[in-house]
Enzyme design. Structure first.
Site, PDB file in Angstrom:
ATOM      1  N   THR C  35      29.647  49.688  10.135  1.00  0.00           N
ATOM      2  CA  THR C  35      31.064  50.016  10.126  1.00  0.00           C
ATOM      3  C   THR C  35      31.823  48.962  10.935  1.00  0.00           C
ATOM      4  OG1 THR C  35      32.640  51.814  10.376  1.00  0.00           O
ATOM      5  CG2 THR C  35      31.138  51.456  12.207  1.00  0.00           C
ATOM      6  N   THR C  36      33.105  48.844  10.644  1.00  0.00           N
ATOM      7  CA  THR C  36      33.944  47.860  11.323  1.00  0.00           C
ATOM      8  C   THR C  36      33.776  47.907  12.839  1.00  0.00           C
ATOM      9  OG1 THR C  36      35.566  47.918   9.557  1.00  0.00           O
ATOM     10  CG2 THR C  36      36.351  47.231  11.722  1.00  0.00           C
ATOM     11  N   HIS C  83      50.060  48.793  61.659  1.00  0.00           N
ATOM     12  CA  HIS C  83      51.453  49.198  61.411  1.00  0.00           C
ATOM     13  C   HIS C  83      52.386  47.985  61.503  1.00  0.00           C
ATOM     14  CE1 HIS C  83      50.293  53.483  62.106  1.00  0.00           C
ATOM     15  NE2 HIS C  83      49.499  52.960  62.997  1.00  0.00           N
ATOM     16  N   ARG C 162      31.486  52.862  29.562  1.00  0.00           N
ATOM     17  CA  ARG C 162      30.949  51.581  30.051  1.00  0.00           C
ATOM     18  C   ARG C 162      32.060  50.532  30.100  1.00  0.00           C
ATOM     19  NH1 ARG C 162      27.050  53.250  26.048  1.00  0.00           N
ATOM     20  NH2 ARG C 162      25.021  53.745  26.954  1.00  0.00           N
ATOM     21  N   SER C 206      59.568  24.101  47.046  1.00  0.00           N
ATOM     22  CA  SER C 206      60.859  24.616  46.645  1.00  0.00           C
ATOM     23  C   SER C 206      61.645  23.473  46.026  1.00  0.00           C
ATOM     24  CB  SER C 206      61.590  25.149  47.870  1.00  0.00           C
ATOM     25  OG  SER C 206      62.975  25.207  47.609  1.00  0.00           O
ATOM     26  N   LYS C 212      60.170  24.112  53.103  1.00  0.00           N
ATOM     27  CA  LYS C 212      59.383  25.310  52.834  1.00  0.00           C
ATOM     28  C   LYS C 212      57.947  25.006  52.420  1.00  0.00           C
ATOM     29  CE  LYS C 212      61.102  28.925  51.165  1.00  0.00           C
ATOM     30  NZ  LYS C 212      61.527  29.875  50.143  1.00  0.00           N
TER      31      LYS C 212
END
Lengths: 379, 379, 379, 379
Positions: C35-36, C83, C162, C206, C212
């Site tokens: 089958t396909t 934090h 899978r 940049s 930068k």
């Protein structure tokens, strides 16, 4: 360009250089005072505008076709199904009206998203447009006028909610498409066979099983909707752009946004075709209504008994009869006529009338017609 | 009720029975002709209406506070940052204006979603309301009037896009909140220290490190936004309800919808408090602007040279000077004054003026003021 | 082929015909009995095997480079941050060890997923292989042997776990990459400047701000990780394939699976390059450790006082001193030496020793070395 | 505690204080040298261990029941369906074997995830455990031994891949459950009626339609799977924890992890019950096989003709016959016997044999038995 991008690792500088080269003495003013994101964002907005032309057109085709199905089949009875089980009769027009109604909301939502998203970007390095000095305001105004885009009061380099609104509007189109396509797949199942997506001549159903009519267009719609939801999910998933511009969050749009537009376009072209050519089989709908030999009308019988017996007692009587009809594989009518409680209240002719699906369609036809007229009148 | 639900495995029947018991002779008419989903959906809509009262109120607080920050700090200079790097100066008011602007769109979007979602559900078993016979239309009309909800032309048992619109509106509030909170966390970092969320007296920062000022409220906002996105993602992820009603897709709303409202409410209460009490430190903003000893003004210098040297040549000159200043750890100004190309065009006084951040803020103050007035004037 | 697919709306039949044409008399046996989905699934598995060669190689490069960073910087002190705030000192080697450790788990997970996914598909129309008659078992055996793929006891046409395992393994690689890249972006921020992704000569940072150093490779990694997560989310989101084969769910893999492999490959090539060329700046790390003028050592002071004062009392004393040092902008040491409680217990020399970050690194160096050796010894 | 948490905005300090109060003189050593995340992470891992006991037990029940269905119905023929259409016959045992096979992989995956996730957390403020001085290593060793958890070489405060592995393993259980439940819902549809989830006595199907047998348990499974996928998606969606500890990313686990475990537990209890009590109706399966009056055997006929006619020619002959049989509403057999090409090669008796589904089941019974034995032999 490809080599330039690979070497510079910069998405725009090679283009700027190429444009500047072509502009002769004025080349020095290419990209003057603006930032890469100004260019790519505004370009993306222009692409969105172009893509939405095709999307709006096919969405309109889908809306109109669904409305037509609603009108044409406003009174075509079929089994209403809940929890995958026969419930009570509906009409196919009511189902199509629910599709049309959702698609109309999709069109309205898309219009609003389009309005929001067609906003230019011109802020310079960090959004102040300082590099343009005292001309900043005038330049931005002219830029927006020329492109026919809205002018933002503040740049949206880091505020991408308009893009996400568009993503939501596209995902909703996909959602409506997935609901319709899934329903067609289900109603095209061998056992139901009430609908069929149009089967063009050249289409190959199965390479090995010639009896099959695979609803492959609808399956592509479902698959596309799922892919699109992943894509708009990516857009929705990174709202916290850092500081004034954040390429880690922004660059996802470079792939996700065009992909979302392409998938929506593909989905809608297929959806419009399915709705325009949908094969409706009222005979099979009728046959399936009769499959339970009357039991799909159990609620109608209960409502007929309830004024006399009370709701709960009527429920008991009908449950008993339904179980007996199933166990003995008999028509619901004949069992009801033998049941002392039911028979006492319902004469044979009343039982027959109560068990006729076409007499228990409630507001179905009216609703289908109303939705359909609202849509076609507005066009 | 709990026992009844466990035994019946049905989410509503035990409630119907309990209500019927309390209604004496009229009890038989409880749940007459309607379906479970009519009741739960309409109930959910009423809960949404109640929840949105609190949500709208705190969203308004956030909008107003952000607008105030924009107005108050329209001219407070700070480093604009892109790719996490200093870019050019902005003002804090411009940043706050971008927040306010996005929050205003959140409020408009929520209003539209609310309008859409406040729609009653009354369709009976499969949406035809057949069980109510010829009274169907009148009953539905009265039902909607009494509850002050919109009356749908077709039932939305299987078309949940209005719920998803609400989900999108809530997710966008969370997205705006996450962007703001993430920015505060970042700008509160020890090295930047430009902002700080309000620190109430009783709050405990760190159990072991007393020097710390942890932006825990903002971190809760970020975490809540992520949880909310998961929840609205669940709402968005199941559009293909099957047939007339599909509990496998519908029942996710029973948990996801209240959870989404609760999370949004919690997030907004915290967000409003952060914006109302945000500690802004203009001194640290100024100190950080000076961190690069002038190099944050490199673009300004380049734009000053460009009219004479051309854009590309100016870029080269400024790059050379910036690299030298970095390598020799010197002020950008002194290097520029030694650079033959730069010095030839810019007198010392001009260099000084060009390197002053407050002279290179472009449209920042104007934009901040405009957004702020638009918001406060409309209230 | 393109025209054939468009006309037939079938993804494979045109290929079958083309192959058959080329096979002369034997052409009739092309696609015999299969089958396909057998063909497309097995083909996809072969593509996965090919793609994983590149992916494994670059993942290995990343693992080894991270391990080397862990070894080389096992004792390089820097600020530990929680934090977003300075907490206590760590070493950069510990941070790199945490990266290496996660990447090693990525490699193990990928190996397991690869083993699972390298399974052939050969089931015929509905998984019974009936069309091959009594040869079915032998043909399937030979097919798997020739392709060197595992032979499944039952076909996995509708059981795609899978593939989802592979998706998870790829998403985890992306997750590790995103964590590392985000950390580099953050530590490369102008104010921190402790790390820098390698900056190749031709790269353009940049277009307008020459000072930068944009961490664009890391930003591409972050963006790619987010796109990949959307893609593997699509794979994860459609587990309920219907009946024996379900193209609506299956066809999403045609786009999502190759896209996931491509994105992972791109991400890993960049990640390996970043880790191999990462610029580490121990001087800046040291400078940042000193930023709080001793307060990053508050916990160490508290632990030094706690045996005498008790934990809670020690916490109070240190908190008081820390607040005073902040308010008066003084060295933590000088404030502690003035504090009666602290000074009573800690002599000046003891204070000095306690405030030395290199004396409070705990297991950092040991852990970094252990992870690094485990990795390099195993290679 | 609630009040303490509200006031301190800290998730653990109130608990530490309460424990310290109860510990008298030793109270000062509660929380000595550790960080909040050490405590909450290790506590979460212990909760995971407890929850997995119930989850493993019900997963085992599901595995065993599916294997039993595979064995019992290894030879029970039914229609194989692809694209929602009848394809070729299979056996119900093959379908159940595919379920059992996937569930076995779920159990193996869960075992691996459990091994990974049962790892203690003890790193102190930033992962160095410096506060414990020279005892650090010994304390951590003892801590892990006492709790019977694995000892990590480096802390996993910011590396959460093990948690995500668990999330993936839970999502896969949900995915398998959703596939099975969706299939039961579909095969329980009024028109198919081949399966039915067990209907306990007290269950109420529909409040108004007594004929209905709503597969509500399966619908709850589907809804739960979707909710769970949202929850594990939240876990998967925030891999980039910042620096040494990041509460904005970490705190999502406080809600998402317990919710994922609860949802999985609920889903599995229902799934095990459905598989244990599943009502299988071989009669209806047989009736549906006959629905197409032979056409479900079209592939078998084609394979019978192909050795003589060639594959393509055989396909044409069979297609022609199938279309005719459909158009004329006749048995496929009678049409074939009239077809000159088919009749020339297949004698009536051969046609009859070829159209018998029980002769075209290929490897179905063998595969079902193999999967079932593998499972039950291993137990």
């Amino acid at each position: 360009m490809r080599a330039g991008i690979a070497e510079s690792q910069h998405p725009l500088v090679p283009l700027v250089r190429a444009l500047a080269d072509r502009c002769g003495d004025d080349g020095d003013y290419v990209h003057w005072g603006v930032t890469t994101q100004d260019v790519i964002d505004t370009g993306a907005v222009l692409q969105v505008r172009a893509a939405l032309t095709a999307i709006r057109r096919d969405l309109e085709r889908a809306v109109v076709s669904a409305a037509r199905l609603a009108a044409r089949h406003a009174e075509t009875p079929m089994a209403g199904r809940t929890h995958g089980q026969h419930a009570v009769p509906i009409t196919f027009g009511l189902k199509a009206a629910s599709w049309a109604d959702e698609l109309v909301r999709c069109a309205a939502r898309l219009r609003r998203a389009e309005e929001a998203v067609l906003t230019a970007q011109l802020g310079g390095a960090a959004g102040t447009l300082a590099a343009l000095g005292t001309d900043a305001s005038a330049v931005r105004g002219a830029f927006c006028r020329i492109l026919d885009l809205a002018e933002p009061e503040v740049p949206w380099h880091a505020a991408r909610d308009r893009i996400r609104d568009l993503g939501h509007a596209l995902a909703e189109i996909a959602g409506a498409g997935e609901r319709i396509a899934s329903e067609v797949i289900r109603l095209q199942a061998t056992e139901l066979a009430e609908l069929s997506e149009p089967l063009a001549d050249g289409h190959v159903g199965s390479s090995t099983m010639p009896q099959k009519r695979n609803p492959m267009t609808c399956e592509y719609i479902v698959a596309t909707a799922r892919l699109l939801r992943g894509t708009t999910g990516v857009l929705a998933g990174a709202p916290a752009h850092l500081h004034e511009r954040d390429m880690g969050a922004w660059a996802v749009e470079w792939i996700a946004l065009p992909q979302a537009l392409i998938l929506t376009g593909g989905l809608l072209a297929k959806l419009a075709a399915v709705l325009e050519g949908l094969v409706v089989n009222p005979e099979r709908m009728r046959a399936n209504l009769d499959l339970s030999r009357g039991q799909i009308m159990a609620e109608a019988v209960m409502m007929a008994l309830a004024p006399e017996l009370g709701h709960e007692r009527a429920h008991e009587v009908v449950t008993r009869a339904a179980r007996r009809a199933t166990a003995e594989r008999r028509d619901f009518a004949s069992v009801l006529l033998e049941d002392p409680d039911a028979a006492a209240l319902l004469a044979p002719e009343r039982v027959e009338r109560t068990l006729d699906p076409s007499g228990y369609l409630g507001l179905a036809a009216e609703a289908a017609a109303a939705v359909s007229s609202r849509i076609t009148d507005g066009r």
